[in-house]
Design a protein around this motif. Structure first.
Motif, mmCIF file in Angstrom:
data_model
loop_
_atom_site.group_PDB
_atom_site.id
_atom_site.type_symbol
_atom_site.label_atom_id
_atom_site.label_comp_id
_atom_site.label_asym_id
_atom_site.label_seq_id
_atom_site.Cartn_x
_atom_site.Cartn_y
_atom_site.Cartn_z
ATOM 1 N N VAL A 21 83.603 17.829 -102.459
ATOM 2 C CA VAL A 21 82.042 17.327 -102.073
ATOM 3 C C VAL A 21 81.396 17.424 -103.406
ATOM 4 O O VAL A 21 80.532 16.673 -103.731
ATOM 5 C CB VAL A 21 81.541 18.237 -101.050
ATOM 6 C CG1 VAL A 21 81.113 19.476 -101.402
ATOM 7 C CG2 VAL A 21 80.261 17.401 -100.695
ATOM 8 N N ILE A 22 81.691 18.240 -104.423
ATOM 9 C CA ILE A 22 81.110 18.248 -105.699
ATOM 10 C C ILE A 22 81.140 17.076 -106.454
ATOM 11 O O ILE A 22 80.265 16.224 -106.938
ATOM 12 C CB ILE A 22 81.379 19.288 -106.558
ATOM 13 C CG1 ILE A 22 80.731 20.743 -106.175
ATOM 14 C CG2 ILE A 22 81.209 19.304 -108.022
ATOM 15 C CD1 ILE A 22 81.395 22.055 -106.878
ATOM 16 N N LEU A 23 82.570 16.476 -106.247
ATOM 17 C CA LEU A 23 82.806 15.170 -107.035
ATOM 18 C C LEU A 23 82.005 14.050 -106.281
ATOM 19 O O LEU A 23 81.718 13.146 -107.110
ATOM 20 C CB LEU A 23 84.377 14.968 -106.814
ATOM 21 C CG LEU A 23 85.056 15.847 -107.560
ATOM 22 C CD1 LEU A 23 86.625 15.669 -107.412
ATOM 23 C CD2 LEU A 23 84.777 15.631 -109.199
ATOM 24 N N TYR A 24 81.975 14.042 -105.095
ATOM 25 C CA TYR A 24 81.287 13.132 -104.269
ATOM 26 C C TYR A 24 79.668 13.098 -104.699
ATOM 27 O O TYR A 24 79.153 12.037 -104.939
ATOM 28 C CB TYR A 24 81.332 13.275 -102.583
ATOM 29 C CG TYR A 24 80.604 12.079 -101.830
ATOM 30 C CD1 TYR A 24 80.801 10.986 -101.508
ATOM 31 C CD2 TYR A 24 79.415 12.740 -101.367
ATOM 32 C CE1 TYR A 24 80.228 10.335 -100.976
ATOM 33 C CE2 TYR A 24 78.569 11.831 -100.551
ATOM 34 C CZ TYR A 24 79.037 10.317 -100.270
ATOM 35 O OH TYR A 24 78.458 9.649 -99.712
ATOM 36 N N HIS A 28 76.832 10.591 -105.571
ATOM 37 C CA HIS A 28 75.887 10.472 -104.495
ATOM 38 C C HIS A 28 74.977 11.443 -104.394
ATOM 39 O O HIS A 28 74.894 12.365 -103.308
ATOM 40 C CB HIS A 28 76.559 10.147 -103.045
ATOM 41 C CG HIS A 28 77.577 9.076 -103.148
ATOM 42 N ND1 HIS A 28 78.699 9.097 -103.748
ATOM 43 C CD2 HIS A 28 77.503 7.661 -102.878
ATOM 44 C CE1 HIS A 28 79.398 7.723 -103.636
ATOM 45 N NE2 HIS A 28 78.336 7.141 -102.849
ATOM 46 N N PRO A 29 74.144 11.738 -105.341
ATOM 47 C CA PRO A 29 73.168 12.968 -105.457
ATOM 48 C C PRO A 29 72.336 13.235 -104.366
ATOM 49 O O PRO A 29 71.571 14.092 -104.289
ATOM 50 C CB PRO A 29 72.621 13.076 -106.731
ATOM 51 C CG PRO A 29 72.715 11.625 -107.213
ATOM 52 C CD PRO A 29 73.872 11.041 -106.510
ATOM 53 N N GLN A 33 73.464 14.606 -96.093
ATOM 54 C CA GLN A 33 74.469 15.250 -95.215
ATOM 55 C C GLN A 33 75.479 15.931 -96.114
ATOM 56 O O GLN A 33 75.997 17.003 -95.755
ATOM 57 C CB GLN A 33 75.155 14.035 -94.529
ATOM 58 C CG GLN A 33 76.035 14.386 -93.413
ATOM 59 C CD GLN A 33 76.420 13.229 -92.617
ATOM 60 O OE1 GLN A 33 76.228 12.043 -92.710
ATOM 61 N NE2 GLN A 33 77.354 13.422 -91.558
ATOM 62 N N ALA A 34 75.701 15.201 -97.218
ATOM 63 C CA ALA A 34 76.788 15.866 -98.321
ATOM 64 C C ALA A 34 76.079 17.125 -98.827
ATOM 65 O O ALA A 34 76.906 18.078 -99.069
ATOM 66 C CB ALA A 34 77.090 14.792 -99.136
ATOM 67 N N TYR A 38 77.993 20.486 -98.596
ATOM 68 C CA TYR A 38 78.210 21.446 -99.584
ATOM 69 C C TYR A 38 77.617 22.915 -99.508
ATOM 70 O O TYR A 38 78.379 23.807 -99.822
ATOM 71 C CB TYR A 38 77.701 20.706 -100.821
ATOM 72 C CG TYR A 38 77.406 21.786 -102.236
ATOM 73 C CD1 TYR A 38 78.484 21.932 -103.042
ATOM 74 C CD2 TYR A 38 76.119 22.418 -102.191
ATOM 75 C CE1 TYR A 38 78.191 23.064 -104.130
ATOM 76 C CE2 TYR A 38 76.177 23.322 -103.114
ATOM 77 C CZ TYR A 38 77.375 23.520 -104.209
ATOM 78 O OH TYR A 38 77.292 24.503 -105.165
ATOM 79 N N HIS A 39 76.625 23.010 -98.975
ATOM 80 C CA HIS A 39 75.969 24.436 -98.574
ATOM 81 C C HIS A 39 77.009 25.153 -97.657
ATOM 82 O O HIS A 39 77.148 26.169 -97.924
ATOM 83 C CB HIS A 39 74.625 24.536 -98.323
ATOM 84 C CG HIS A 39 73.700 23.857 -99.418
ATOM 85 N ND1 HIS A 39 73.335 25.061 -100.660
ATOM 86 C CD2 HIS A 39 72.801 22.953 -99.613
ATOM 87 C CE1 HIS A 39 72.514 24.186 -101.278
ATOM 88 N NE2 HIS A 39 72.215 22.998 -100.790
#
Length: 84
Positions: A21-24, A28-29, A33-34, A38-39
């Motif tokens: 998800v870090i790469l995503y 897409h900062p 939803q991402a 992540y959290h």
């Protein structure tokens, strides 16, 4: 699967999810939803790491308990038959 392997597997899976998800999020900062994912993944990874370290010792250098001395080197190394 024994408890040590089960905890290691959970740590591995949750760490992969965090890395993925870090790469995503790099591209897409603003994806809310991402960011939630992540959290959640970080929370799961920290719980898995804490559970593993409480029973089997440090996974990373950050997990060393210096109050009990230098615990990083305790236990068998992988080439001595130890496994994580």
């Amino acid at each position: 699967m024994n408890e040590k392997n089960a905890l290691w597997r959970e740590l591995f899976i949750s760490s992969f999810a965090v890395d993925d998800v870090i790469l995503y999020l790099d591209t897409h900062p603003n994806d809310v939803q991402a960011l939630r994912y992540y959290h959640d993944a970080v929370t799961k990874r920290n719980a898995a790491k804490d559970a593993y370290e409480a029973q089997f010792g440090p996974v990373t250098i950050d997990g060393v308990n210096v109050a009990n001395g230098w615990t990083w080197e305790q236990g068998p190394w992988p080439w001595e038959g130890g496994d994580k």
